[in-house]
Design a protein around this motif. Sequence first.
Motif: not given
Length: 273
Positions: A148-150, A157-166, A245-257, A259-262
């Motif tokens: 996870t990340i925050f 005034k604004l915050a986010t949290i994100v979970g990943f599968n690995m 902007p030439k890549e989407n978030i899914q492509q960005y994650l796949k470039s790292q691993n 199997d990586l996803t949110v």
Amino acid sequence: MAVTLADITKLRKMTGAGMMDCKNALNEANGDFDGAMEIIRKKGKAIAAKREDREASEGCVLAAVNDGFAAIVALKCETDFVAQNKDFIALTQSILDAALESKPTDIEALKSMIVNGRPVSELIVDQSGITGEKMELGFYEFVSAPSTIFYIHPGNKLATIVGFNMPVEYQVARDVAMQVAAMNPIAVGRDDVPAEVVAKELEIAKEKAREEGKKEEMLDKIAQGRINKFFQEATLLEQAFVKEPKENIQQYLKSQNKDLTVTAFKRITLNAE
């Protein structure tokens, strides 16, 4: 018994109330500190009841993670002046810390948790008595995931949290959390968008095509093309990556691993959007 300046100062440190409020409470309680604290607490309840119809549109939004559990807490008040007060921020942080430790499943469970010997709901009322403003625990969200990340935007005034599968490299995770903050997606992927939202968007797309004079037999095909554009704008994995902007978030994650996803994300803001 005579109330001394030392007594007033001591009570002020204990409660955070104003000097005159502390003096008056000590006088009313005949110098008894427990009694004086109860008087100040009752004053807070009275202020809370009196201001029940006021709007608490300002506040402090904080987030953090602890061993695969991420949480966001938003404590709301009436003015930005109070929202920036160090004691108000400290109270928000203490509520967040309690959430991280005990992992309550909803906001009502969080309100009833004990912090510093008292329920969170009562601590908020106490702070309301000190500041004279309506306060409320506006939001509580959490995510549990292998990683996870925050992210807290400057100004609280604004915050986010994100979970990943690995496990994921910190900067990559932070990039995604900032993407959520900036682009406000409604779901992780297109399969996570509620069916009623998809149906509404399809109908809007068809109606727009009709207004443009398109043939009735073409409406479904046109609407499907437009719903794909909607998914690209509204779902996190298909959004164009803000930093590249030439890549989407899914492509960005796949470039790292590959199997990586949110797995999940939450976003809380007190800003007008």
